[in-house]
Structure formats: structure tokens, C-alpha cells
Write an enzyme that holds these catalytic residues in place. Structure first.
Site, PDB file in Angstrom:
ATOM      1  N   LYS A 260       0.844  -1.198   0.000  1.00  0.00           N
ATOM      2  CA  LYS A 260       0.000   0.000   0.000  1.00  0.00           C
ATOM      3  C   LYS A 260       0.878   1.247   0.000  1.00  0.00           C
ATOM      4  O   LYS A 260       1.937   1.241   0.614  1.00  0.00           O
ATOM      5  CB  LYS A 260      -0.855   0.028   1.279  1.00  0.00           C
ATOM      6  CG  LYS A 260      -1.980  -0.973   1.325  1.00  0.00           C
ATOM      7  CD  LYS A 260      -2.730  -0.851   2.652  1.00  0.00           C
ATOM      8  CE  LYS A 260      -3.817  -1.899   2.778  1.00  0.00           C
ATOM      9  NZ  LYS A 260      -4.893  -1.770   1.800  1.00  0.00           N
ATOM     10  N   ASP A 330      -2.773  -7.880  -1.253  1.00  0.00           N
ATOM     11  CA  ASP A 330      -3.504  -6.935  -0.403  1.00  0.00           C
ATOM     12  C   ASP A 330      -4.966  -7.351  -0.207  1.00  0.00           C
ATOM     13  O   ASP A 330      -5.671  -6.773   0.611  1.00  0.00           O
ATOM     14  CB  ASP A 330      -3.416  -5.524  -1.006  1.00  0.00           C
ATOM     15  CG  ASP A 330      -3.732  -4.438   0.006  1.00  0.00           C
ATOM     16  OD1 ASP A 330      -3.824  -4.761   1.212  1.00  0.00           O
ATOM     17  OD2 ASP A 330      -3.881  -3.273  -0.407  1.00  0.00           O
ATOM     18  N   ARG A 334     -10.030 -11.621   3.013  1.00  0.00           N
ATOM     19  CA  ARG A 334     -10.942 -12.690   2.584  1.00  0.00           C
ATOM     20  C   ARG A 334     -10.306 -14.066   2.736  1.00  0.00           C
ATOM     21  O   ARG A 334     -11.010 -15.065   2.879  1.00  0.00           O
ATOM     22  CB  ARG A 334     -11.409 -12.422   1.149  1.00  0.00           C
ATOM     23  CG  ARG A 334     -10.346 -12.505   0.104  1.00  0.00           C
ATOM     24  CD  ARG A 334     -10.779 -11.847  -1.210  1.00  0.00           C
ATOM     25  NE  ARG A 334     -10.720 -10.376  -1.132  1.00  0.00           N
ATOM     26  CZ  ARG A 334     -11.108  -9.560  -2.107  1.00  0.00           C
ATOM     27  NH1 ARG A 334     -11.609 -10.045  -3.233  1.00  0.00           N
ATOM     28  NH2 ARG A 334     -11.012  -8.254  -1.968  1.00  0.00           N
TER      29      ARG A 334
HETATM   30  N1  BES Z   1      -7.883  -3.676   4.819  1.00  0.00           N
HETATM   31  C1  BES Z   1      -8.058  -3.361   3.453  1.00  0.00           C
HETATM   32  C2  BES Z   1      -9.348  -2.602   3.177  1.00  0.00           C
HETATM   33  C3  BES Z   1      -9.497  -1.222   3.778  1.00  0.00           C
HETATM   34  C4  BES Z   1      -9.230  -0.101   3.027  1.00  0.00           C
HETATM   35  C5  BES Z   1      -9.941  -1.056   5.065  1.00  0.00           C
HETATM   36  C6  BES Z   1      -9.396   1.144   3.556  1.00  0.00           C
HETATM   37  C7  BES Z   1     -10.117   0.210   5.608  1.00  0.00           C
HETATM   38  C8  BES Z   1      -9.849   1.305   4.860  1.00  0.00           C
HETATM   39  C9  BES Z   1      -8.088  -4.637   2.604  1.00  0.00           C
HETATM   40  O1  BES Z   1      -7.288  -5.663   3.076  1.00  0.00           O
HETATM   41  C10 BES Z   1      -7.594  -4.288   1.253  1.00  0.00           C
HETATM   42  O2  BES Z   1      -6.453  -3.931   1.141  1.00  0.00           O
HETATM   43  N2  BES Z   1      -8.446  -4.422   0.247  1.00  0.00           N
HETATM   44  C11 BES Z   1      -8.068  -4.129  -1.096  1.00  0.00           C
HETATM   45  C12 BES Z   1      -8.637  -5.197  -1.989  1.00  0.00           C
HETATM   46  C13 BES Z   1      -8.146  -5.129  -3.398  1.00  0.00           C
HETATM   47  C14 BES Z   1      -6.663  -5.434  -3.469  1.00  0.00           C
HETATM   48  C15 BES Z   1      -8.926  -6.113  -4.239  1.00  0.00           C
HETATM   49  C16 BES Z   1      -8.607  -2.747  -1.449  1.00  0.00           C
HETATM   50  O3  BES Z   1      -9.708  -2.415  -1.046  1.00  0.00           O
HETATM   51  O4  BES Z   1      -7.892  -1.998  -2.097  1.00  0.00           O
HETATM   52 MN    MN Z   2      -5.300  -5.556   2.348  1.00  0.00          MN
HETATM   53 ZN    ZN Z   3      -6.906  -5.685   5.097  1.00  0.00          ZN
END
Ligand code: BES
Ligand code: MN
Ligand code: ZN
Length: 482
Positions: A260, A330, A334
Site C-alpha cells: 500500500k 492486499d 478474505r
Molecule cells: N484492509 C483493506 C481494506 C481497507 C481499506 C480497510 C481502507 C479500511 C480502509 C483490505 O485488506 C484491502 O487492502 N483491500 C483491497 C482489496 C483489493 C486489493 C482487491 C482494497 O480495497 O484496495
Molecule cells: Mn489488504
Molecule cells: Zn486488510
């Protein structure tokens, strides 16, 4: 805060509806304020006349009586609580007249919750404290003839719920360095075991023996040992029905090799807000001695980068036997939840399961920080969740679950892939989880936007909100044992 039924206290709290011609007590003051347009009784508007020679009264605006909700009562009494703190008031008398459209117990619970909510702040690491709660005694001046016993019970219930909410907030606000999987597991034991909840914690080896390959893949890059935290509350020995609460427990999410950017990573110590919510809810449930059977499961770990971390392109297994292609490291939540859900359904034999997860940034884009996103495989169970969320004042918005979306999770070289492409990110993430509950009625709540906030709103503080502890509590309370 100590609540008593009766009269007493230095300052009176008087509810006022917008547009009221007159009020019973302190009407002179009210008429003056109305005429000068100083106080119009909007929801959450308060006028305090307390100081040295003041009338020792706080007028509390509740808006129009027709539009009154328990949540507006919570907001209004939260504001009153903040005002009382400014004047260092130590004891109050809350006037509790009957309102038109709200039952008396709900009204009292709303008032108490608002007052309690006004005292929360996470100040553990501040050298100079910002909030000093002052109110110690609260007298509830109830209408004669109302059953004190029922009211005492209602007071206890709100206190228990708020204990759960504050616990969840404290767990989330703690940084990742002091909220590792092990510490989270310790906290669950510390907070729940004394309340009759059986807490079992499994480490790396036991998780391997269980075959939780998806959960372990996420944890591989971290030096912290993963922890499977299983909490069981048996409030009804006779009933076989069992509700499962499953919480995402990433104590830190760097994104892994699909790292990230810094601005998105700096709040990722809150990626265990789902876990915190289920632990908080278990506390409220056990303290209130609900006559239900409830289990909670958290697969806690960190998503980091190292020579042992999982990589894009990896094909991993899972406890269910389904294989998963990693398109993005990331999309880790899931994977951990897939095994936690399977465990809840197959090993713990839950009849209904709800998971709570900070799962997708897409949910924040779609719903902001007002609504929690929801998805289900069972509309009846979804209705129960919506009802609970309504009582709680924690809004949820259901997203569609068409078969076509499920197709997007199908893998090319494995059964599934861990991202469903660019569109409908919250839906495909949710439906991925649905692959691991078999036909058990299931609801998924995406709390990425609602569990943590960059600013205070209503009675929710800046930082962790404790959402959706209250929803989980009411869901368990109304859960059918037959
Ligand atoms: N923990 C994050 C989601 C998140 C984002 C929580 C902002 C709180 C605030 C999750 O693990 C994640 O990174 N999701 C990705 C999924 C994508 C790679 C398909 C996302 O939302 O970018
Ligand atoms: Mn993530
Ligand atoms: Zn996460």
C-alpha cells in the site's frame, strides 16, 4: 457514572422539542431564549445555564417530536454530557417525561447511552489528558407508576453494551506494535473469561493441523505468530441453535508485496476492527447474560513483507479444500476469513453466521463512513441483521448478490481467485466469503468505512467508533433459539 431512580443532583436536564409553545419547568428561560432566537431545540442543541449564579439547568433540544428517534435522543444527551463536563458538574437530575412515539424504556436507554458516550476518549498515550469526566451521580426522575425493576434492568443493559463498545474502540485505537495477534488473544481472554466465556487460543502448529492454509499464507511474511481465537458463550444449555460472529483480525495490513502507499497504510493498524467488534459484542452479551448460544472466531495475523511472505501468483489451499490463486496480496482479509468462516460452520456447527470485516476500500468509496455495506445468501437472516442495526442506530446498506458477480471470483488455474477485477469490489469480496459457509445462513458486514473515522460525528468519536458492536448485541438478543 452511577444511575439512580429518584430526585437529586445539582443540575436538571430538561428535554425540549422544537416548536414547543411552552415547557413545564424553566418556561421563563425557555421563552426568553426562544424570543431572542438563542435556542431553537434542534437535535443536539443544548443550552446550559449552570455557572456561578445560573439556574442549574440544561435544556436539551430533541428536534420535532414527530421525527424523534432513539438515536436523536442518544445524540442530544451526548451533547448534554459534553456540556456538563465543561462546567465540572458532578451530579444531575434527568427529567424523563413520556414521549409520543417512543417507548419509555427505549427513551431512558437512549438518554443513558448518550451520557455514557460523552465520556469516551482514547488518551492512554497523551501526557496531557483532554477529557475529564465529571458526572458521578445521575438521578432519573421517572414518571410515577413506571416499574423501577424494568428500568434498572434497562440501565444495566446499556452499561453492558457501552462496555463492549468502549472495549472494541480501545482495541482498535491501540497501534499495531502493542496490538499483535498474541496481545489480541490475551485481551480476549482477559476480558471474557471472567464472564463465563470459554476462550481457546490456537497457535501456528495447531492452525497447521487444522489445515487453515489460506489463513497461514497471509501470516507467512510476519515474525508474529498467528492466533486463532475461539470464544464460546453458552447462555442456553437446552437450545442447540448457535450464532457465530466472525471478525477480521489483521493486526496490521501493509498490503504485502502488493504494498500500500503510505497514506493508505497509516491506518492499517485498525484492520482488526472486525475482531474488536466481535470481542466487544461477546463482552456485552456475556455481561447481559443473554439466554443464547453465541460463538466468536478471529483469525489474527499480520500481512507483511519478508523473504517468507506469500506472493502474487501463488496458488494456495484452504481448510475447505478449495484452492485460491493470489492475484493481489492486499486482498488478504478474505483469505483469513475463508478459513475462520469454514471453522465456524463446520467445526463449531453454527446455525447462522455473520462476519464483520474492514474488507474493501471500495466500500468506503461507495458508502463513506455512514453505512456499513452488507451482503447475504439468506434474505431472512439479512432482515434480522437490518432490524438489529436499526435498533442500534448503526445503519447498514445491502448490496446485490447476483450469480453473475460470483462468476468473477472463479479462478483460471485454481477454484477461486482472490480478487474479482476492477468493478464491484465490495460485492465480489463479500461473495468470495460466501464460498466458505456452504448453505448456512450468512451475512457479511464490510465496516471499512464505518469502524474508524478521521473526525468525530454525533456521539461517535474521532478514531475507532466501536461499530457494529451494538448491532451484533441486538442480533444475538433477538436470535431465535428454536
Ligand atoms: N484492509 C483493506 C481494506 C481497507 C481499506 C480497510 C481502507 C479500511 C480502509 C483490505 O485488506 C484491502 O487492502 N483491500 C483491497 C482489496 C483489493 C486489493 C482487491 C482494497 O480495497 O484496495
Ligand atoms: Mn489488504
Ligand atoms: Zn486488510
Amino acid at each position: 457514572m452511577d444511575f439512580k431512580i429518584g430526585k437529586g443532583g445539582e443540575v436538571k436536564l430538561i428535554p425540549v422539542f422544537k416548536g414547543s409553545e411552552k415547557i413545564d419547568d424553566f418556561d421563563g428561560l425557555y421563552q426568553f431564549l426562544k424570543e431572542k432566537e438563542i435556542f431553537s431545540a434542534k437535535v443536539g442543541e443544548v443550552y446550559a445555564d449552570i455557572g456561578y449564579k445560573g439556574d442549574k439547568v440544561v435544556l436539551i433540544g430533541l428536534g420535532e417530536e414527530e421525527k424523534l428517534t432513539v438515536d436523536s435522543i442518544r445524540k442530544a444527551y451526548y451533547q448534554a454530557g459534553k456540556e456538563l463536563m465543561k462546567f465540572k458538574v458532578e451530579s444531575i437530575q434527568v427529567e424523563v417525561p413520556e414521549f409520543k412515539n417512543i417507548c419509555y424504556i427505549d427513551e431512558i436507554q437512549g438518554m443513558i447511552e448518550g451520557l455514557l458516550q460523552s465520556e469516551y476518549s482514547f488518551e492512554k498515550y497523551l501526557s496531557q489528558k483532554k477529557i475529564k469526566p465529571s458526572v458521578r451521580e445521575v438521578y432519573l426522575n421517572i414518571i410515577e407508576g413506571k416499574k423501577a425493576e424494568a428500568i434498572d434492568k434497562a440501565i444495566e443493559e446499556v452499561k453492558n453494551i457501552i462496555d463492549g463498545v468502549f472495549l472494541a474502540r480501545d482495541l482498535v485505537n491501540e497501534p499495531a506494535m502493542t496490538m499483535t495477534p498474541k496481545i489480541l488473544a490475551e485481551k480476549a481472554k482477559e476480558e471474557l473469561e471472567g464472564l463465563g466465556v470459554d476462550v481457546k487460543v490456537y497457535g501456528q502448529e495447531e492452525i497447521e493441523e487444522l489445515g487453515m492454509e489460506a489463513f497461514l499464507a497471509v501470516s507467512k511474511g510476519s515474525a508474529q505468530e498467528p492466533q486463532l481465537i475461539v470464544m464460546e458463550y453458552k447462555g442456553n444449555e437446552e437450545a442447540e441453535e448457535k450464532l457465530a460472529l466472525v471478525g477480521k483480525g489483521l493486526t496490521f495490513d501493509s498490503g504485502g508485496y502488493c504494498i500500500k502507499p503510505g497514506d493508505s497504510m497509516n491506518t492499517m493498524f485498525t484492520d482488526m476492527a472486525g475482531a474488536a467488534a466481535v470481542i466487544g459484542a461477546m463482552k456485552a452479551i456475556a455481561k447481559s447474560k443473554l439466554d443464547k448460544n453465541v460463538v466468536a472466531v478471529v483469525a489474527a495475523c499480520e500481512n507483511l513483507i519478508s523473504g517468507t511472505a506469500y506472493k502474487p501468483g501463488d496458488i494456495i489451499g484452504s481448510m475447505s479444500g478449495k484452492t485460491i490463486e493470489i492475484l493481489n496480496t492486499d486482498a488478504e482479509g478474505r483469505l483469513t476469513l475463508a478459513d475462520a468462516l469454514w471453522y465456524a460452520v463446520k467445526n463449531l456447527k453454527a446455525n447462522k453466521v455473520i462476519d464483520v470485516a474492514t474488507l474493501t476500500g471500495a466500500c468506503v468509496v461507495a458508502l463513506g463512513n455512514i453505512n456499513t455495506g452488507a451482503i447475504t445468501n439468506n434474505e431472512d437472516f439479512m432482515e434480522e441483521v437490518k432490524k438489529a442495526s436499526q435498533i442500534a442506530g448503526e445503519p447498514v446498506w445491502e448490496l446485490p448478490n447476483n450469480e453473475e458477480y460470483k462468476e468473477l471470483n472463479k479462478g483460471d488455474f485454481a477454484d477461486l481467485k482472490n480478487t474479482g477485477g476492477r468493478g464491484a469490489g465490495t460485492i465480489t469480496a463479500g461473495l468470495f466469503l460466501g464460498e466458505f459457509v456452504d448453505s448456512t445462513p450468512w451475512v457479511h458486514l464490510d465496516i471499512a468505512g464505518t469502524s474508524y473515522s478521521s473526525k468525530a460525528r454525533g456521539y461517535l468519536p474521532k478514531g475507532a467508533t466501536g461499530v457494529p458492536v451494538k448491532t451484533l448485541y441486538y442480533l444475538a438478543k433477538n436470535f431465535k433459539n428454536y
